[in-house]
Structures are given as C-alpha cells and as structure tokens.
Design an enzyme around this catalytic site. Structure first.
Site, PDB file in Angstrom:
ATOM      1  N   TYR A   1     -12.934 -43.774 -20.047  1.00  0.00           N
ATOM      2  CA  TYR A   1     -14.150 -43.946 -19.094  1.00  0.00           C
ATOM      3  C   TYR A   1     -13.815 -43.172 -17.565  1.00  0.00           C
ATOM      4  CZ  TYR A   1     -10.728 -47.453 -17.473  1.00  0.00           C
ATOM      5  OH  TYR A   1      -9.781 -48.349 -16.782  1.00  0.00           O
TER       6      TYR A   1
ATOM      7  N   LYS B   1     -18.572 -60.362 -14.876  1.00  0.00           N
ATOM      8  CA  LYS B   1     -17.813 -61.141 -15.928  1.00  0.00           C
ATOM      9  C   LYS B   1     -18.656 -62.107 -16.668  1.00  0.00           C
ATOM     10  CE  LYS B   1     -13.406 -59.816 -14.941  1.00  0.00           C
ATOM     11  NZ  LYS B   1     -12.460 -60.739 -14.773  1.00  0.00           N
TER      12      LYS B   1
ATOM     13  N   ASP C   1     -11.061 -55.302 -23.039  1.00  0.00           N
ATOM     14  CA  ASP C   1     -10.108 -56.201 -22.421  1.00  0.00           C
ATOM     15  C   ASP C   1      -8.690 -55.618 -23.012  1.00  0.00           C
ATOM     16  OD1 ASP C   1      -9.011 -58.056 -21.359  1.00  0.00           O
ATOM     17  OD2 ASP C   1      -9.687 -59.962 -22.463  1.00  0.00           O
TER      18      ASP C   1
ATOM     19  N   CYS D   1       7.079 -99.351 -14.961  1.00  0.00           N
ATOM     20  CA  CYS D   1       6.610 -98.618 -15.964  1.00  0.00           C
ATOM     21  C   CYS D   1       7.536 -97.326 -16.050  1.00  0.00           C
ATOM     22  CB  CYS D   1       5.273 -98.401 -16.089  1.00  0.00           C
ATOM     23  SG  CYS D   1       4.668 -96.805 -17.201  1.00  0.00           S
TER      24      CYS D   1
ATOM     25  N   CYS E   1       4.819 -98.251 -21.537  1.00  0.00           N
ATOM     26  CA  CYS E   1       5.787 -99.635 -21.476  1.00  0.00           C
ATOM     27  C   CYS E   1       5.209-100.719 -22.005  1.00  0.00           C
ATOM     28  CB  CYS E   1       5.921 -99.779 -19.868  1.00  0.00           C
ATOM     29  SG  CYS E   1       4.453-100.288 -19.054  1.00  0.00           S
TER      30      CYS E   1
ATOM     31  N   CYS F   1      -1.732 -98.097 -15.613  1.00  0.00           N
ATOM     32  CA  CYS F   1      -0.872 -99.283 -15.938  1.00  0.00           C
ATOM     33  C   CYS F   1      -0.361 -99.988 -14.781  1.00  0.00           C
ATOM     34  CB  CYS F   1       0.480 -98.658 -16.671  1.00  0.00           C
ATOM     35  SG  CYS F   1       1.888 -99.328 -16.697  1.00  0.00           S
TER      36      CYS F   1
ATOM     37  N   GLU G   1     -21.127 -49.799 -18.490  1.00  0.00           N
ATOM     38  CA  GLU G   1     -19.988 -49.820 -19.542  1.00  0.00           C
ATOM     39  C   GLU G   1     -19.460 -51.047 -20.030  1.00  0.00           C
ATOM     40  OE1 GLU G   1     -17.158 -46.999 -18.104  1.00  0.00           O
ATOM     41  OE2 GLU G   1     -18.327 -45.758 -17.090  1.00  0.00           O
TER      42      GLU G   1
ATOM     43  N   CYS H   1      -0.170-100.090 -21.988  1.00  0.00           N
ATOM     44  CA  CYS H   1       0.411 -98.999 -21.594  1.00  0.00           C
ATOM     45  C   CYS H   1       0.954 -98.117 -22.717  1.00  0.00           C
ATOM     46  CB  CYS H   1       1.262 -99.098 -20.301  1.00  0.00           C
ATOM     47  SG  CYS H   1       2.271 -97.647 -19.745  1.00  0.00           S
TER      48      CYS H   1
ATOM     49  N   LYS I   1     -16.545 -53.661 -20.548  1.00  0.00           N
ATOM     50  CA  LYS I   1     -15.222 -53.933 -19.729  1.00  0.00           C
ATOM     51  C   LYS I   1     -14.406 -54.328 -21.127  1.00  0.00           C
ATOM     52  CE  LYS I   1     -12.751 -55.495 -15.761  1.00  0.00           C
ATOM     53  NZ  LYS I   1     -11.792 -56.411 -16.512  1.00  0.00           N
TER      54      LYS I   1
END
Ligand code: AMP
Ligand code: ZN
Length: 728
Positions: free
Chosen positions: A236, A325, A123, A442, A422, A437, A119, A419, A121
C-alpha cells in the site's frame, strides 16, 4: 555441464524468456487471481526452466522463480535499518473521532480541495521491500519502526511478492531507481484454518489468530516452512514516491504499485468528500465478515502528497492518515457452564465458560458475569446460545442471550448458597450486588490474602511465593497475614515441602532459604503505610487509593478513627452531597462513597481490628514515618472540626497547625469532637455542634491556641493550664 559459449548464450536467453513467462503467470494467478494457462502447462514451463538452470548453473539469477525457496542465509533476521521510519497510525475508535480527524485536516487544508484514499486495514504484520535495479533484494519487518529484521529469504517464498518489478512500471528511459515499498503480509483465513487443523492433528499448539500465525510464518528459521504457509501480501505504500517516481498522490502510487506487479487490495477507493469517507467506513464494517482475510479497520489517507508535507507527523504517526477501528466484533457461541470463583475479598463471581471463539483477533472461552444480578438481568442459562464480544477490544463479555435457541428445560441460574471453596454460608449484604463468603478462614480467601500481602506491590516479601505460602498454611503456621511475623529461621528451615528426595527423605526448605525469608519478612516491617493499607486487600482499595489514604490519614489509627464516624445514609432528608460532606473518608479526593464504605466495613470488623493490633505488636509499621514533632504535643487527644471561613489562615493551614500540636482534625462533627472552630458563615457543622453540645470556638481563640500551643479553656484531655483566660 556447460557447453560452448553459443550454447550458454542460447540457454541464458531461453532461461530469461521462461522466467518472464513464469513471472507473468505467477502475477496472473497470485495477484490478479485470473490464471491464463492450465496448471500442467505452467508446471511444464517451470520444469523446463529447472532443466536449463541445472545444465547451465551460471545462468541462474536471484530473481528466478526457481529461487523462491532457498536455504536460510546467515543474514536471516539480521537487523535492518529502515531508510524512512515506519510510523504507526493514530486510531479513530468511532465516527466522532473520525469526524474530529477530518476536521483537523480541514483546518490545515482550508478551502482547497482534498481527496482521501480509503484502504482496508489488513490485520497482518507489516513489511518493507527493497528493489534495486528492479530486483527484490531485501525484505524487512517493521520492528520498532526504525530497525526491523531481515526476512528476505522467507518473503521471497510468498508467491504474490514480485521478485522483479514489471517493466511497464519503469520510469521512462531510465534505469530502475532504488525503490522501497511497504505492505502487509497476512494469512488468508482458509490457510489459517488449515494450519490450525494440521497443528491440532499433530498435537502442536494452535495459533490464536491469523495475525500471529502470519508473523510466526515470516519469522521461520526454514524458508521452506514459510513457503508451506500460503502467506499473501497487500502492498500500500511507495516510500518517497514523489521524489523517486515523480508521483503526486497516494492514488497514483497505488496505481503504480499495481502496474509494477504488486498485490494491491481491490477495495481501495478514492473519496472526494468527508461524507464519502464515512460511507466507506460504514460499508467496510459490513464487508468485513465476507472477506477471506481479517481486517481490523479502515485506513484513511489524504490523497495529495503535497498535503502530506503540510500536515506532517506527530512523534508516533502521520497526521495525514488515520486508522478507523471497527466497533467490537460479536460472535455467537454456546455457554457450557457458569463457574463461581471466590476472590481474595470473599466475593463470589460467576464466570461464563463457553465454546472457544475468535473475537477481534484472539480466542476467548471465558467471560466474567460479574454477579448474580447481572446473570439474572441477562437471564443467562447454562446451555444457552450467547453473543460475546470484547469490550474495548480487550475484555471478553457476554452481550446477550439468543432466547430463541434455548434448549428445552433449562433452568434459570442461581447463585449457590454455599461457598464453592469452603462450603461456608454466603451472604449478600442488602443493597449490594455482590455475594460473599462470610467465613474469614475461607481457604480461597486466605491463600489469596496471604499471597497478596507478600506480593511485589504490597509488602514485597521477597521469596514468599505461592508454594511456600501453601505449605505454611498446610502446616498450620499461617492463618492470617500477622502470622508472617511469627516465623523464625528454625521453623522455616524445617518446613516440609510435601515432596521426597530420591532416598525417601522429605524435602525441607533448608537453612539458606529460611534465613533469606526471615530477612525479607523483617524488611517488610518497614514498608510505607500505603503498602500496608494496600496489602490488607480491602475491597476497592488498590495501590493508588491506598496511597491517597496513607497520605491523608497518616496512620491506621487515624484511618480507623475516620472509619468510625457515623455517616448518614443517603435518602429521606439526606442528600448525596450532605452524606459525602459528613464522611471523612469519602470526601478525600480520589476516594468516594463506595471505597469509603468498603474501608468502613473492613475496619469496623472486630476480627480485623484484632489482626491490625497483632500486626502492630509484631512490629509492622502502622503509621507514616513523620518528621519528629517540632512542637510539644499539647493538643494530643483533642479532635477539632473546622467550619466557615477563617481570616488568618486557610483551613488547610489551620488544620496543619493543629495537627502539629498533636490534635486530630476531622471533617465532621460527632460526639467525639472536642471543639468546633467556627469562622464566618459557618453552616451545618455549627448547628450540629450546638445540637450535640460540642463547644464552639471562634477564630481568635484558634489563633491564640496555635500561637501559644495551649489548649483552650477547660480542655478535657490535654495538660493545658485550665486557669488561663482564653474566653473569647
Ligand atoms: P497500528 O499498528 O495500529 O499503529 O497500525 C499501523 C499498521 O497498520 C501499519 O504498520 C501496517 O502494518 C498496518 N496496515 C494495514 N493495512 C494498512 C494500510 N492499508 N495502510 C497503512 N497501514 C496498514
Ligand atoms: Zn468460602
């Protein structure tokens, strides 16, 4: 107005006839998807039934189609105990796991025939429907499997749910037995899109996926709202189908459900062999994209109920069914930007930001690209059409770029030289993939480091949250984590929170909170060593690793000492195994070379050592609390390395005994090693000791040393008697 008895009887009969006819057309329309009369004709029937019921209210029955939408009764959402527990399903994440399940079933079934029902599945969210006397009396959610919620009023509004079972399904010559069926309520994709469009227009939040939208609709306070959502069901299962209806197989139960008027998924197939099951699952993967509703797998069930009994249940799920799945779903979208984030450890992480897409049930718009190499390897460029998915159905990731769709003139992406937090220089250590960095001050790192230190899993300074830390940084009171331990009540109480009261005076933290914070800071001084190690935020050192390190080394000093051992680089003449053996941190179980390198980098940084010294000075516990030494610490200052096999002790026992006398025991020989103790078959450590001129002791000396507590002859640092005869 009710008239004479005959009139009422005639009205009742007419109403009943109309109800049956309307139910028949509902079934044709909502379940069979093949309407038999025009909408106008159908509406005329409903109107007539309404009129009759209005004139004779006493002829209204609860299963009348006019009663689908009523007022919410007080029993709405009341707990309902399921007559039989609603189990969940075990998952097969791929074909191998599916095969393993098929084999387990085969073990029980042996040579006998065994058909399977496959069957889809669905959701959505599961429902249990109870019919008494053939009439729907209760609908309940799954809840925790034992107790759900009463959602009868809402479920009545779902048009493909029969309010009354169809007569042709009734077991012969008997009144209707009590019947419980189970199924999935779901939102067709078209309804999902419509609802989200409406919500967006109305400025309401949109649903992440149809499953959430369906679950939300089932739990509406007002059944009229549920009715407007166009929910649908697939049923089901018949609970106790064998006992109640005398059915022998799941396939028969599905057939019965169809006859009774339920919406049964049309893609159900009975498979005679395991090969057919595999083929069905493979086909469902492809079919998935075409369906007007979401599925997240295939449910494979053993057909025979007798075999269900033999296979039985685990504590969570039936052994006679498995949910196969689907592999991760992939979607195409457009990459809008690559943003660079600076983490607590200074790592610069590129983050893909793309147009939101629904993948495996939820909307994603961001995925980490990990590092510059990864971006280069995939050649991801801003403006590209990319394929995304969720790894393990959880973590969003960019799978690939569709190069044919690249707009003209887009440049390859480069990691910035500065960076983004900073503006300081960034550096990529040779051989590493991560750009960092290098600015210790910083702010991106500072705030994160401070927050991490104070957090629940680390030093757990209760009340020291982001806002206060931000203010303390802003006022120049916090630079690094050692500054927490300089804060006093007066300073904290006066802390300007950056807001003003109505009268214009600044909001301060105040004495009450300040006193609590100082107490919390004080408590944190005595947290176990593992918390301190974790709190420092070394790369790769999570709380588990921190515990292992604390347990193994017992103090920051010992850990620093171990980190100072020079470890040969793997390469010419040095095997990975040899490098590991020489690394006192890496060889600890659960640690390994990458973590060890990170610990070395951190502890080898003089700035960080200064920080640790400040922490110690300010009363933070830097060593595991040990039971007080039971023996005089006569071997303090000596470092031993054990090698080869000992007769009297295991290496662990010898090492524990030496430590009890205050010695350090290290795993590798260096210039700092005081003695190497060599048992039989001593290997490379023995050779290294000779090469470095480290004195070598044999087991007899070791035994005497442990028993007497005296250091060996000529020990440099400890206060033993140098004249004692300990030559061996
Ligand atoms: P799980 O929640 O992953 O443990 O899977 C079990 C759930 O799958 C059940 O509670 C049902 O809600 C759902 N489900 C969807 N379709 C089916 C189906 N055909 N047979 C059994 N369960 C199904
Ligand atoms: Zn920076």
């Amino acid at each position: 107005m009710s008239g004479a008895p005959q009139e009422r009887e005639a009205a009742a009969a007419r109403a009943e006839a109309l109800r049956r006819e309307i139910a028949r057309h509902d079934h044709a329309y909502y379940v069979l998807d093949s309407p038999q009369i025009s909408d106008a004709a159908y509406d005329a029937l409903v109107r007539e039934l309404r009129d009759v019921e209005e004139a004779f209210p006493e002829v209204v029955t609860p299963d009348s189609p006019t009663q689908r939408v009523g007022a919410a009764p007080s029993s709405q959402f009341a707990p309902v105990t399921h007559s039989r527990r609603m189990y969940s399903l075990d998952n097969a994440m791929d074909f191998d796991e599916l095969d393993a399940w098929l084999a387990r079933v085969r073990d029980v079934v042996g040579e006998r025939e065994c058909a399977f029902v496959c069957e889809l599945k669905i959701d959505g969210s599961s429902l249990a429907l109870t019919y008494e006397d053939g009439v729907l009396v209760r609908a309940a959610t799954r809840g925790d499997g034992r107790t759900g919620e009463d959602v009868t009023a809402n479920v009545r509004t779902i048009r493909d749910v029969p309010l009354r079972l169809r007569d042709e399904a009734r077991p012969q010559a008997a009144p209707w037995p009590g019947i419980v069926v189970r199924g999935e309520v779901y939102l067709p994709l078209s309804a999902f899109e419509r609802i989200n469009a409406e919500n967006e227009e109305a400025g309401l939040p949109v649903f992440a996926n149809p499953r959430n939208a369906a679950a939300g609709a089932v739990r509406q306070k007002d059944p009229a709202v549920t009715a407007s959502r166009d929910l649908a069901t697939f049923v089901y299962q018949v609970v106790d189908a064998r006992r109640v209806l005398g059915l022998a197989r799941q396939s028969e139960a599905l057939e019965w459900l169809r006859r009774a008027g339920f919406h049964v998924n049309p893609d159900v197939v009975v498979c005679a062999s395991a090969d057919d099951v595999r083929a069905y699952c493979a086909k469902a993967v492809e079919k998935r994209v075409e369906l007007p509703y979401e599925i997240d797998g295939v449910v494979v069930k053993v057909d025979s109920f007798a075999l269900h009994d033999e296979l039985g249940y685990t504590s969570k799920a039936p052994r006679w069914a498995i949910a196969f799945k689907f592999p991760p779903e992939e979607k195409a979208t457009v990459l809008r930007d690559i943003r660079v984030q600076v983490g607590r450890t200074g790592a610069l992480t590129p983050l893909a930001e793309f147009d939101p897409v629904t993948v495996a049930g939820s909307t994603i718009a961001r995925a980490t690209l990990h590092n510059a190499d990864e971006v280069a390897r995939k050649d991801v460029r801003i403006g590209d059409t990319i394929v995304v998915r969720k790894a393990g159905d959880v973590i969003p990731e960019v799978v690939t770029v569709i190069e044919g769709m690249r707009p003209e003139g887009v440049e390859p992406w480069r990691m910035p030289d500065e960076c983004p937090s900073c503006g300081g220089p960034v550096w990529r250590p040779p051989g590493e993939v991560v750009t960092r960095c290098t600015n210790v001050a910083c702010p991106a790192q500072r705030l994160e480091r401070l927050e991490h230190w104070a957090s629940r899993g680390a030093m757990d300074i209760d009340g020291m949250g982001t806002e206060i830390i931000t203010r303390l940084v802003g006022c120049g009171l916090l630079h690094d984590v050692s500054d927490f331990y300089t804060l006093d009540e007066v300073t904290l109480a006066a802390l300007d929170m950056g807001r003003v009261k109505q009268d214009g005076t600044p909001v301060t933290l105040g004495p009450v909170v300040a006193a609590k914070l100082v107490a919390a800071i004080d408590v944190s001084r005595t947290r176990p060593l593992s918390r301190v190690i974790f709190g420092l935020g070394m790369r790769h050192v999570g709380s588990t690793v921190a515990e292992v390190l604390a347990e193994e080394f017992g103090s920051i000093d010992a850990l620093t000492e171990a980190a100072s051992v020079e470890v040969p680089a793997v390469g010419e003449g040095v095997s990975a195994a040899a490098a590991l053996a020489a690394d006192p941190i890496a060889r600890v179980e659960g640690v390994g070379p990458a973590i060890a390198a990170s610990v070395r980098a951190f502890l080898g940084n003089p700035d960080n050592q200064e920080l640790l010294a400040r922490l110690a000075e300010r009363g933070v516990r830097m060593a595991e609390e040990r039971r007080g030494p039971s023996r005089p610490q006569t071997l303090t200052g000596l470092t031993f390395v054990l090698t080869g096999a000992l007769e009297r002790y295991t290496r662990e026992e010898a090492s524990a005994a030496l430590k009890e006398l205050g010695a350090k025991v290290s795993g590798s020989v260096s210039k700092k090693t005081s003695y190497v103790v060599a048992g039989t078959d001593a290997g490379s450590k023995y050779d290294k000791a000779l090469a470095l001129g480290v004195p070598v002791l044999d087991e007899d000396v070791l035994v005497r040393m442990i028993e007497s507590g005296e250091p060996p002859d000529g020990a440099p640092a400890a206060g033993g008697d140098p004249s004692a005869d300990t030559t061996g």
